[in-house]
Design an enzyme around this catalytic site. Structure first.
Site, PDB file in Angstrom:
ATOM      1  N   CYS A  59       0.850  -1.182   0.000  1.00  0.00           N
ATOM      2  CA  CYS A  59       0.000   0.000   0.000  1.00  0.00           C
ATOM      3  C   CYS A  59       0.891   1.240   0.000  1.00  0.00           C
ATOM      4  O   CYS A  59       1.791   1.368   0.835  1.00  0.00           O
ATOM      5  CB  CYS A  59      -0.896  -0.012   1.234  1.00  0.00           C
ATOM      6  SG  CYS A  59      -1.924   1.459   1.404  1.00  0.00           S
ATOM      7  N   CYS A  68       0.373   3.190   3.584  1.00  0.00           N
ATOM      8  CA  CYS A  68       0.845   2.687   4.885  1.00  0.00           C
ATOM      9  C   CYS A  68       1.928   1.621   4.788  1.00  0.00           C
ATOM     10  O   CYS A  68       2.406   1.150   5.811  1.00  0.00           O
ATOM     11  CB  CYS A  68      -0.335   2.174   5.701  1.00  0.00           C
ATOM     12  SG  CYS A  68      -1.033   0.613   5.096  1.00  0.00           S
ATOM     13  N   CYS A  74      -5.848  -4.615 -19.338  1.00  0.00           N
ATOM     14  CA  CYS A  74      -6.888  -3.655 -18.943  1.00  0.00           C
ATOM     15  C   CYS A  74      -6.358  -2.229 -18.763  1.00  0.00           C
ATOM     16  O   CYS A  74      -7.143  -1.297 -18.705  1.00  0.00           O
ATOM     17  CB  CYS A  74      -7.591  -4.126 -17.667  1.00  0.00           C
ATOM     18  SG  CYS A  74      -6.591  -4.062 -16.169  1.00  0.00           S
ATOM     19  N   CYS A 123      -7.112  -1.521   1.304  1.00  0.00           N
ATOM     20  CA  CYS A 123      -6.063  -1.992   2.202  1.00  0.00           C
ATOM     21  C   CYS A 123      -6.705  -2.315   3.549  1.00  0.00           C
ATOM     22  O   CYS A 123      -7.393  -1.473   4.126  1.00  0.00           O
ATOM     23  CB  CYS A 123      -4.980  -0.927   2.341  1.00  0.00           C
ATOM     24  SG  CYS A 123      -3.720  -1.319   3.583  1.00  0.00           S
ATOM     25  N   CYS A 180      -5.150   0.282   6.444  1.00  0.00           N
ATOM     26  CA  CYS A 180      -5.449   1.717   6.519  1.00  0.00           C
ATOM     27  C   CYS A 180      -6.743   2.105   5.806  1.00  0.00           C
ATOM     28  O   CYS A 180      -7.159   3.251   5.883  1.00  0.00           O
ATOM     29  CB  CYS A 180      -4.286   2.542   5.967  1.00  0.00           C
ATOM     30  SG  CYS A 180      -4.109   2.504   4.172  1.00  0.00           S
ATOM     31  N   HIS A 212      -8.215   2.998  -0.747  1.00  0.00           N
ATOM     32  CA  HIS A 212      -8.837   2.428  -1.950  1.00  0.00           C
ATOM     33  C   HIS A 212      -7.753   1.933  -2.907  1.00  0.00           C
ATOM     34  O   HIS A 212      -6.835   2.678  -3.250  1.00  0.00           O
ATOM     35  CB  HIS A 212      -9.696   3.485  -2.638  1.00  0.00           C
ATOM     36  CG  HIS A 212     -10.266   3.062  -3.955  1.00  0.00           C
ATOM     37  ND1 HIS A 212     -11.306   2.173  -4.053  1.00  0.00           N
ATOM     38  CD2 HIS A 212      -9.918   3.402  -5.223  1.00  0.00           C
ATOM     39  CE1 HIS A 212     -11.592   1.992  -5.339  1.00  0.00           C
ATOM     40  NE2 HIS A 212     -10.754   2.731  -6.061  1.00  0.00           N
ATOM     41  N   HIS A 235     -10.698  -2.460  -7.842  1.00  0.00           N
ATOM     42  CA  HIS A 235     -11.840  -3.376  -7.828  1.00  0.00           C
ATOM     43  C   HIS A 235     -11.389  -4.776  -8.206  1.00  0.00           C
ATOM     44  O   HIS A 235     -10.374  -4.942  -8.888  1.00  0.00           O
ATOM     45  CB  HIS A 235     -12.935  -2.897  -8.792  1.00  0.00           C
ATOM     46  CG  HIS A 235     -13.574  -1.631  -8.339  1.00  0.00           C
ATOM     47  ND1 HIS A 235     -13.052  -0.387  -8.649  1.00  0.00           N
ATOM     48  CD2 HIS A 235     -14.675  -1.404  -7.577  1.00  0.00           C
ATOM     49  CE1 HIS A 235     -13.812   0.541  -8.101  1.00  0.00           C
ATOM     50  NE2 HIS A 235     -14.799  -0.042  -7.442  1.00  0.00           N
ATOM     51  N   ASP A 237      -6.727 -17.218 -17.457  1.00  0.00           N
ATOM     52  CA  ASP A 237      -6.154 -18.502 -17.047  1.00  0.00           C
ATOM     53  C   ASP A 237      -5.314 -18.295 -15.780  1.00  0.00           C
ATOM     54  O   ASP A 237      -4.084 -18.277 -15.819  1.00  0.00           O
ATOM     55  CB  ASP A 237      -5.309 -19.091 -18.179  1.00  0.00           C
ATOM     56  CG  ASP A 237      -4.803 -20.484 -17.864  1.00  0.00           C
ATOM     57  OD1 ASP A 237      -5.382 -21.146 -16.976  1.00  0.00           O
ATOM     58  OD2 ASP A 237      -3.810 -20.905 -18.501  1.00  0.00           O
ATOM     59  N   ARG A 286      -9.578 -11.011 -11.174  1.00  0.00           N
ATOM     60  CA  ARG A 286      -8.661  -9.949 -11.580  1.00  0.00           C
ATOM     61  C   ARG A 286      -8.796  -8.808 -10.589  1.00  0.00           C
ATOM     62  O   ARG A 286      -9.811  -8.129 -10.539  1.00  0.00           O
ATOM     63  CB  ARG A 286      -8.982  -9.456 -13.001  1.00  0.00           C
ATOM     64  CG  ARG A 286      -8.125  -8.250 -13.433  1.00  0.00           C
ATOM     65  CD  ARG A 286      -8.378  -7.865 -14.884  1.00  0.00           C
ATOM     66  NE  ARG A 286      -9.765  -7.554 -15.178  1.00  0.00           N
ATOM     67  CZ  ARG A 286     -10.304  -6.334 -15.176  1.00  0.00           C
ATOM     68  NH1 ARG A 286      -9.555  -5.278 -14.897  1.00  0.00           N
ATOM     69  NH2 ARG A 286     -11.581  -6.150 -15.463  1.00  0.00           N
ATOM     70  N   CYS A 323      -7.962  -5.424 -10.109  1.00  0.00           N
ATOM     71  CA  CYS A 323      -7.584  -4.292 -10.960  1.00  0.00           C
ATOM     72  C   CYS A 323      -7.214  -3.148 -10.022  1.00  0.00           C
ATOM     73  O   CYS A 323      -8.082  -2.541  -9.397  1.00  0.00           O
ATOM     74  CB  CYS A 323      -8.767  -3.939 -11.851  1.00  0.00           C
ATOM     75  SG  CYS A 323      -8.444  -2.637 -13.031  1.00  0.00           S
TER      76      CYS A 323
END
Length: 138
Positions: free
Chosen positions: A48, A51, A66, A97, A100, A103, A106, A114, A120, A122
Site C-alpha cells: 500500500c 501505509c 486492462c 487496504c 489503513c 482504496h 476493484h 487462465d 482480476r 484491478c
C-alpha cells in the site's frame, strides 16, 4: 489485519500527493494506462502506497490488458472487499487496504483469465509501492 494504521484526512493530506489522496482516500481512479506498475515486471512485493502494508506478491501479477496492474490473488488478510454500487449500471467489488482502508481498485470474477482464482484485482498503480526481492523500494 486491523485498521491500526488509520489516520484523519488532514494527516493523509500531508503524507500523500494530491493524486494519491484523490485515489486512496476519495476512491478515485487513475487514467487507464498511466500507472507505472501496469507493465512492471520484477520479483518482489507490492505494498500500500499509504501505509506500506504488503498487499500482493509479484508471483500473482499477470498481464490482463486492462491498463491497470492486475493480480489474481492478494496476500492473505491484506485486502478487504466491499460492495460498490457507485455505478448505476453495474455492481462491483471494491478492494481496500485492510490496514489503513486505502482504496486500491476493484476485483472482478469470471472473466476467463487462465489464473488459479479466475479473479482480476484491478489496482491503481498510484495506490501501490514496490519492493524488489533485495528490499529496494520503487
Amino acid at each position: 489485519m486491523s485498521s491500526d494504521k488509520s489516520k484523519p484526512d488532514s494527516e493523509w493530506r500531508t503524507i500523500l500527493s494530491p493524486e494519491q489522496f484523490r485515489v486512496l482516500r476519495r476512491k478515485g481512479t487513475e487514467a487507464q494506462g498511466s500507472g507505472i506498475y501496469d507493465k512492471h515486471k520484477a520479483d518482489g512485493v507490492y505494498a500500500c502506497a499509504a501505509c506500506e502494508t504488503p498487499l500482493y506478491k509479484s508471483t500473482t501479477k499477470f498481464s490482463s490488458g486492462c491498463g491497470w496492474p492486475a493480480f489474481f490473488d492478494a496476500i492473505p488478510g491484506a485486502v478487504n472487499r466491499h460492495e460498490d454500487n457507485s455505478l448505476f449500471f453495474m455492481a462491483r467489488t471494491e478492494i481496500t487496504c485492510a490496514a489503513c482502508g486505502g482504496h486500491l481498485g476493484h476485483v472482478f470474477k469470471g472473466e476467463g483469465f487462465d489464473t488459479p482464482t479466475d479473479e482480476r484485482h484491478c489496482v491503481n498503480s498510484i495506490s501501490l509501492s514496490f519492493s524488489d526481492s533485495g528490499g529496494d523500494k520503487h
